[in-house]
Enzyme design. Structure first.
Site, PDB file in Angstrom:
ATOM      1  N   LEU A  31     -56.649   2.784 -31.985  1.00  0.00           N
ATOM      2  CA  LEU A  31     -57.926   2.155 -32.331  1.00  0.00           C
ATOM      3  C   LEU A  31     -57.829   0.640 -32.336  1.00  0.00           C
ATOM      4  O   LEU A  31     -58.606  -0.032 -33.014  1.00  0.00           O
ATOM      5  CB  LEU A  31     -58.379   2.654 -33.711  1.00  0.00           C
ATOM      6  CG  LEU A  31     -58.485   4.176 -33.874  1.00  0.00           C
ATOM      7  CD1 LEU A  31     -58.738   4.540 -35.328  1.00  0.00           C
ATOM      8  CD2 LEU A  31     -59.570   4.734 -32.963  1.00  0.00           C
TER       9      LEU A  31
ATOM     10  N   ASP B  66     -48.312   0.236 -24.936  1.00  0.00           N
ATOM     11  CA  ASP B  66     -47.003   0.738 -24.513  1.00  0.00           C
ATOM     12  C   ASP B  66     -45.957   0.522 -25.598  1.00  0.00           C
ATOM     13  O   ASP B  66     -45.082   1.373 -25.807  1.00  0.00           O
ATOM     14  CB  ASP B  66     -46.567   0.047 -23.225  1.00  0.00           C
ATOM     15  CG  ASP B  66     -47.543   0.280 -22.087  1.00  0.00           C
ATOM     16  OD1 ASP B  66     -48.139   1.374 -22.038  1.00  0.00           O
ATOM     17  OD2 ASP B  66     -47.711  -0.626 -21.258  1.00  0.00           O
TER      18      ASP B  66
ATOM     19  N   ASN C  33     -56.396   5.911 -25.926  1.00  0.00           N
ATOM     20  CA  ASN C  33     -57.286   4.942 -26.553  1.00  0.00           C
ATOM     21  C   ASN C  33     -58.723   5.422 -26.351  1.00  0.00           C
ATOM     22  O   ASN C  33     -58.963   6.507 -25.813  1.00  0.00           O
ATOM     23  CB  ASN C  33     -57.059   3.527 -26.009  1.00  0.00           C
ATOM     24  CG  ASN C  33     -57.360   3.399 -24.523  1.00  0.00           C
ATOM     25  OD1 ASN C  33     -58.070   4.217 -23.923  1.00  0.00           O
ATOM     26  ND2 ASN C  33     -56.818   2.362 -23.896  1.00  0.00           N
TER      27      ASN C  33
ATOM     28  N   ASP D  33     -52.353 -11.863 -27.129  1.00  0.00           N
ATOM     29  CA  ASP D  33     -52.391 -11.169 -25.840  1.00  0.00           C
ATOM     30  C   ASP D  33     -52.131  -9.695 -26.114  1.00  0.00           C
ATOM     31  O   ASP D  33     -51.073  -9.339 -26.631  1.00  0.00           O
ATOM     32  CB  ASP D  33     -51.338 -11.746 -24.904  1.00  0.00           C
ATOM     33  CG  ASP D  33     -51.339 -11.116 -23.514  1.00  0.00           C
ATOM     34  OD1 ASP D  33     -52.185 -10.234 -23.263  1.00  0.00           O
ATOM     35  OD2 ASP D  33     -50.492 -11.502 -22.695  1.00  0.00           O
TER      36      ASP D  33
ATOM     37  N   GLY E  25     -45.437  -2.656 -16.219  1.00  0.00           N
ATOM     38  CA  GLY E  25     -45.502  -1.241 -15.847  1.00  0.00           C
ATOM     39  C   GLY E  25     -45.378  -0.408 -17.101  1.00  0.00           C
ATOM     40  O   GLY E  25     -44.511  -0.659 -17.943  1.00  0.00           O
ATOM     41  N   LYS E  26     -46.242   0.597 -17.248  1.00  0.00           N
ATOM     42  CA  LYS E  26     -46.297   1.333 -18.504  1.00  0.00           C
ATOM     43  C   LYS E  26     -44.974   2.034 -18.817  1.00  0.00           C
ATOM     44  O   LYS E  26     -44.531   2.078 -19.966  1.00  0.00           O
ATOM     45  CB  LYS E  26     -47.457   2.326 -18.485  1.00  0.00           C
ATOM     46  CG  LYS E  26     -48.831   1.652 -18.350  1.00  0.00           C
ATOM     47  CD  LYS E  26     -49.958   2.616 -18.572  1.00  0.00           C
ATOM     48  CE  LYS E  26     -50.135   2.975 -20.019  1.00  0.00           C
ATOM     49  NZ  LYS E  26     -50.506   1.836 -20.870  1.00  0.00           N
TER      50      LYS E  26
END
Length: 306
Positions: A223, A257, A185, A251, A41-42
């Protein structure tokens, strides 16, 4: 008295992760690895990222009264996050379904669950916590009206607001005006700029300039492996690109976050925006070297050893 370096208002999910040789297209089925369950969860990710670095951090979120919710609470507390603002009940804990390919890139579908029940009333009830923060960090995995209520509460006491509009959605003018910075992003930038000629541009500088015209005080465009771009509306000289350390990505889940949590903490500690971004890109790069989201986030000692 500001009791917190950072208060994060946002989502808390269980991440259900499967590794795949390639991510499926429309109508396709692919075989994957065994299912792994991680805290995510962010909002919860950002809180853990900041706390593991040493920030005095609190989380305002809503989880279900279930095994996933209990796991999330335990992980937050072990990271050092103040969980007095984590509310329980209303719906099952949110879940993110994640597939990760061999390059570390991922695709994610989120079932919000209890996150969708974090309402403006919950934000008002947590007003004392928000007013005790140097910085408030937000995302859009909770209702937009709750984000707006948080921004109004923060603005009333001149608390700095960091917002990552993910998943992207149109933002009210007063919310945009409070963002310092708005963190996006490439996909989020283009979604927010839909209909603007800058959305067809491949230049992060063009995205940042067009986003600044919408009203935020500053913009940070992440970026990926290339680092991040910084732009300010206060007369700063153009844009600055901050390179990222070169690492082998395992990953990328949660890396954004980790970046945002680190950025928000350093802003609360008094760093200027560019200095805070230089620190945050190191944290984001460290996070992609291990699997999962929260368990991949570095401590300050680990970061300094790299």
């Amino acid at each position: 008295m500001q009791d917190y370096d950072l208060v994060v208002v946002g989502s808390a999910n269980a991440d259900l992760v499967v590794g795949v040789e390639r991510r499926p297209g429309a109508g396709q089925t692919v075989l994957g690895s065994d299912l792994a369950v991680h805290p995510g969860g962010k909002g919860a990710n950002q809180a853990v990222a900041a706390a593991r670095l040493g920030a005095r951090t609190a989380l305002l979120a809503r989880i279900g009264d279930d095994a996933h919710g209990r796991m999330l609470l335990d992980v937050q507390r072990r990271a050092g996050v103040d969980t007095a603002g984590v509310l329980v009940g209303g719906a099952p804990t949110g879940v993110a379904l994640i597939v990760v390919d061999p390059s570390g890139d991922n695709s994610i579908v989120v079932s919000p669950g209890a996150n969708a029940r974090l309402g403006p009333g919950d934000v008002r009830a947590a007003g004392a916590m928000l007013r005790a923060a140097r910085v408030v960090s937000l995302q859009l995995e909770i209702p937009l009206e709750s984000v707006a209520e948080t921004v109004r509460t923060a603005a009333a006491v001149d608390t700095r607001v960091v917002l990552n509009p993910s998943p992207p959605a149109p933002l009210p003018d007063d919310v945009l005006a409070a963002c310092d910075p708005l963190v996006v992003n490439e996909h989020e930038a283009k979604a927010l700029l839909a209909g603007d000629p800058a959305s067809d541009d491949d230049s992060p500088e063009a995205w940042a300039e067009a986003l600044l015209a919408r009203g935020p005080r500053s913009v940070v465009v992440t970026l990926g492996a290339a680092g991040a771009l910084v732009a300010r509306a206060d007369g700063g000289a153009g844009t600055v690109t901050v390179p990222s350390p070169a690492v082998r990505a395992v990953d990328t889940t949660g890396a954004g976050d980790a970046f945002t949590g680190a950025l928000a903490w350093r802003l609360g500690a008094g760093d200027d925006l560019e200095t805070a971004v230089r620190f945050a890109v190191r944290v984001g790069a460290a996070a992609v070297k291990r699997t999962g989201a929260q368990q991949s986030f570095p401590t300050l000692d680990e970061l300094e050893d790299r």
